[in-house]
Design an enzyme around this catalytic site. Sequence first.
Site, PDB file in Angstrom:
ATOM      1  N   ASP A   1      46.471   7.278  48.901  1.00  0.00           N
ATOM      2  CA  ASP A   1      45.990   6.027  48.337  1.00  0.00           C
ATOM      3  C   ASP A   1      46.573   5.761  46.955  1.00  0.00           C
ATOM      4  OD1 ASP A   1      44.614   5.020  50.460  1.00  0.00           O
ATOM      5  OD2 ASP A   1      42.751   6.048  49.969  1.00  0.00           O
TER       6      ASP A   1
ATOM      7  N   ARG B   1      44.793  -1.173  51.093  1.00  0.00           N
ATOM      8  CA  ARG B   1      45.291  -0.943  49.713  1.00  0.00           C
ATOM      9  C   ARG B   1      46.180  -2.053  49.178  1.00  0.00           C
ATOM     10  NH1 ARG B   1      41.655   2.070  47.499  1.00  0.00           N
ATOM     11  NH2 ARG B   1      40.785   2.954  49.405  1.00  0.00           N
TER      12      ARG B   1
ATOM     13  N   ASP C   1      32.811   7.912  39.848  1.00  0.00           N
ATOM     14  CA  ASP C   1      34.171   8.183  39.362  1.00  0.00           C
ATOM     15  C   ASP C   1      34.750   7.036  38.546  1.00  0.00           C
ATOM     16  OD1 ASP C   1      34.559  10.768  40.389  1.00  0.00           O
ATOM     17  OD2 ASP C   1      34.840   9.916  42.382  1.00  0.00           O
TER      18      ASP C   1
END
Lengths: 359, 359, 359, 359
Positions: free
Chosen positions: D123, D94, D15
């Site tokens: 996220d 994160r 990705d």
Amino acid sequence: MSKGSVVLAYSGGLDTSCILLWLKEQGYEVIAYLANIGQDEDFDAARKKAEKLGAEKVFIEDLRSEFVQEFIWPALQANAVYEDRYLLGTSIARPCIARRQVQIARREGAQYVSHGATGKGNDQIRFELTCYALYPQVQAPWSMDNHAPPDLYQMTKNPEDSPNEPDVLEIHFAKGVPVKVRHVKEGTCKETPLEIFCYLNEIGGKHGVGRIDIVENRFIGMKSRGIYETPGGTILLHAHLDIETFTMDREVRKIKQSLGIKFSELIYNGFWYSPECEFVRHCIDKSQESVEGCVQLSVFKGQVYILGRESPKSLYNEELVSMDVQGDYDPCDASGFIRINAVRLREHNRLQGYEYFKK
Amino acid sequence: MSKGSVVLAYSGGLDTSCILLWLKEQGYEVIAYLANIGQDEDFDAARKKAEKLGAEKVFIEDLRSEFVQEFIWPALQANAVYEDRYLLGTSIARPCIARRQVQIARREGAQYVSHGATGKGNDQIRFELTCYALYPQVQAPWSMDNHAPPDLYQMTKNPEDSPNEPDVLEIHFAKGVPVKVRHVKEGTCKETPLEIFCYLNEIGGKHGVGRIDIVENRFIGMKSRGIYETPGGTILLHAHLDIETFTMDREVRKIKQSLGIKFSELIYNGFWYSPECEFVRHCIDKSQESVEGCVQLSVFKGQVYILGRESPKSLYNEELVSMDVQGDYDPCDASGFIRINAVRLREHNRLQGYEYFKK
Amino acid sequence: MSKGSVVLAYSGGLDTSCILLWLKEQGYEVIAYLANIGQDEDFDAARKKAEKLGAEKVFIEDLRSEFVQEFIWPALQANAVYEDRYLLGTSIARPCIARRQVQIARREGAQYVSHGATGKGNDQIRFELTCYALYPQVQAPWSMDNHAPPDLYQMTKNPEDSPNEPDVLEIHFAKGVPVKVRHVKEGTCKETPLEIFCYLNEIGGKHGVGRIDIVENRFIGMKSRGIYETPGGTILLHAHLDIETFTMDREVRKIKQSLGIKFSELIYNGFWYSPECEFVRHCIDKSQESVEGCVQLSVFKGQVYILGRESPKSLYNEELVSMDVQGDYDPCDASGFIRINAVRLREHNRLQGYEYFKK
Amino acid sequence: MSKGSVVLAYSGGLDTSCILLWLKEQGYEVIAYLANIGQDEDFDAARKKAEKLGAEKVFIEDLRSEFVQEFIWPALQANAVYEDRYLLGTSIARPCIARRQVQIARREGAQYVSHGATGKGNDQIRFELTCYALYPQVQAPWSMDNHAPPDLYQMTKNPEDSPNEPDVLEIHFAKGVPVKVRHVKEGTCKETPLEIFCYLNEIGGKHGVGRIDIVENRFIGMKSRGIYETPGGTILLHAHLDIETFTMDREVRKIKQSLGIKFSELIYNGFWYSPECEFVRHCIDKSQESVEGCVQLSVFKGQVYILGRESPKSLYNEELVSMDVQGDYDPCDASGFIRINAVRLREHNRLQGYEYFKK
């Protein structure tokens, strides 16, 4: 060919007139809807204007009673005040207005609703969240900044110009809502929710009660200045706080207080029709079962003074308060209570030491 | 032979004079202690009376500055109000008075402290919890109902008799406490904590600010009636609330608000010197770092009106508020924000159905 | 001549037998009362012993069903856990036992109740608060330390010695309480509250579920060590937490969570029968209206593993979760949502500066 | 001509490789950034791949120590658990990852940041809110669904396949964070934050500790299923809860508990870098000053069992707990405490009547 029907919250003013015309031009059929929640408005003139601008239908709806009973009363039960100061007047009106608009849209088969609330403020959120909650399939094709009228006080006199004589009122409550207001001197009585609220707005307005100039935190994360007047609401808040503390258990009150703060945030942020707000309203309503009795108060120069209260459900027990006088109260109990409460404090001192004397 | 020394919180009045005599009779050496926290009192006369009644030593302690700075200021930072109305005046004074009494007892080697606070009320608890917390080995051999003076207003004028002209003040804050007060018209300036507080008591008193007549919930579980006046505290509370909302982040404020409610209960119940109160004070103090700026307000006929505020730490951003005017605000953001907030509401409707229309 | 009647919570053990005798000697008539809440006890032997010691009457009351339904179920609905760990087994039993004792006292015209709970612990408080709440005129003439049996695990196996095969169960809930348990492999079904609870105690016990060794904070302000086992309660707590999160709105859950924490403290401190606990129970019960469905779980070596859940009231919407795949979800919404949430954060940075990089 | 620089959070997978290429095509210069927070990854291979795809620069950053110390430790101090079950592993990573990305962007003069977190999940929010908070001028030009790897357990063994012998550990805490772990039998010692955390992950993983399968409430208002494993975190949570209750005052703990719940929501929703989260972290850190001592525990078949604890700051006072044995505890105190607590309950009964017997 029509793109479908829109129910437009029409105010009769310039902004929503422009929206009406624009929607027509885009090919929508427009149903104009005016809510009467007690504002000063020439509804007939507004109806004619909407018709002239091409509205298919015009609905003028008197929501005053349901606004007072279904929206203001629950907020009063909660002592709902946003950020310790704002009594939430406008915030409470939005879900009431939008609810009827959704009802009209569903009944008339309209797929769209439109309103004139601005993109940068709270009212757009309150309006649209209500619509989505009550009519999940709805769309809101267009909104536009409805330039607020200059925020001047319209209901309340300047306290400096208010009468030099107080008005003394008795407000009777049952289940946490007012059921009767009586002017002690004049004998005037009001007994329906709408009449009670209008009368208190009148008395409060006359004495300059309930004006505030604040900076508040909007839902979208910026601060803005607000100038508000809530004459009737302010009188009721004082009276309700008083009768509530008089009749409600201390610990129930604490829990209910935090639910009330939550409720205020939910109202402010537009979540009247949400599962959590519904839940909180239910709980607060439950807490009001014994909030019953009469408060006497004086309204004068912008202030509300509580003069006294009485209630068949009072938890204030004069005999108990003065019980040591009567000899059937054991002072040993208070000492034991204190010493047990001190166990933890003494341990803390013993083990970690207070440093209060070192500073 | 002496049973040991007692430090007695002596007021000069009948009750504590009786206690003094009784303690002597029981064989204690009595050290009389008078705290000056700003009350109207002839301290010299009280000293002489104590000496005449047989006190070994008499200490008259001026606690006014530390009372304002170490006790009133933290309560102000917290917006401490008990049960939404009571500004906690007396409750805050107790730990201040008892702390010095404990200091004297430790210094003089006294094993006992005594006071005139009644067994049925809150003051006994506040007094004794403070003593146990700060001096775990102490004992309090005797307390007696110190019949309260009739609860009449002593500092505040009746608002009906107050001046017909407002006084306009500027109050400057740094870290959430006032650092300067200026009378706009007269130019009077006060810059020390004690002067500021006394001056605001004077101005507030002149205009009848801060009178309340309430029913409150005592710690020991009964309700009682209280009549209080807090003129200076009321002015400061209004000003602090305003500058705080102006400079503090919305979400910090919410958390701090609940800490403030907790703090108020702790103060009321006598837990000033407890680990949790210490913790809460620390957190509230931390929250005040940016609470800085100046509030202009008018005091008139029992009311405080905020006229405006300014701050170098303001989070109020006029440009941001009107940003859509300038074109650099994307209305799509607000719509997205609303639609995401509505996800949950629509699901609730879809699955369980709102029944708002059926009622 | 008799001083009156006492209802004594009699256990058949040494301590309460001594109390019984002592009460007789003092001139009271003693009514012995044994509550069966599921403990392992020879009730016939206890009855005979009480009669032999001189009890006027002996009541052996089977409270098991009402204990499960009226006390354990509400605690389960609340996910009641004291200080994050203790599932409140004993604490919940006290008000159930004391309630029946009060009923007997009222019915038999007894002015006194007595029990064997110790003066230094929580059980005395739980017992006596319940009695005072339900029978304000009552007195409790004597209590004595009922030396606790050695705190060994009696219901649960050591997980090390537990089976090497899990048991897999399905627990069905309606309104937040279990209505059916099924053993997936064996097909065993339990459908009454008492049977369900006993069966889960058995399965949990077999696998060593629910043992804890903790230090806890007692109401009277000291810490003490507790060793507890709650096999069935632990299985139910896991299952209830799961089905609740599956079916309850997020924001309702948050409010309900804080009510549940409050409820746990109230139970622990002995306030089951208090206005606030009654209020909280009502609110929690209201929150459970949609908590319905089935949880599958595995019990093994001291642990409970959730395997899956399903519910007709599920708010978990697979289509919605994967909606972007289907193209009817506008990514612009999420961006707008985020940017609006960031307004406040950016302002904070702009005005006050984050110092995260300086550290 | 270049449109400017983008710092891309690159994972080495398909990705983010696609994003890298797409950004190049659009005319951006791409700086690839890989954060090492302890995942199993071939960083050299990833670097080569990024270079081959055209990244101007590649930064591989070892954030493991700062992740443990600055992010995991504060969450541990808070006992941070989202919705009673989720230990927030990913949520905590994160802000740590995005912080470094912002630092690189600022240093390299990049105006853009990009990431592969999906539009429908949490996220994206956590990532973008952190970026906006720390770098208000930044933009995030593109994000794409980073298809999550199948949610299988990677760190933990199936408890059924785990060893039949427990491991017994001692965990030493200072100021609420672990400072040493010792394996009692083997004598292994770990003393740096990173080593401690990795070692506990290893031990926990070996015994199958910390697996959960839950449905959770996302910030954007939908529920989703999550399968998580947090072996080291689960061991630490048990140990921290234990030493905290052992050393912290009861009432401080209650306040801190509600702050911890708030903190968990903030972390989950992506607000690590917000004024309120900063405030809450400060307060929680303050609460940990005395959280010091050693917990002994056993890890076995998916469970953590506390075996004992000791601390120089213990508030557990064995002498006090057994004080009545020694005769210096007045049972009258407990009775007084109970009777005062009952004042309110009796009044409630007297005035409004409990209806517990009528049902």
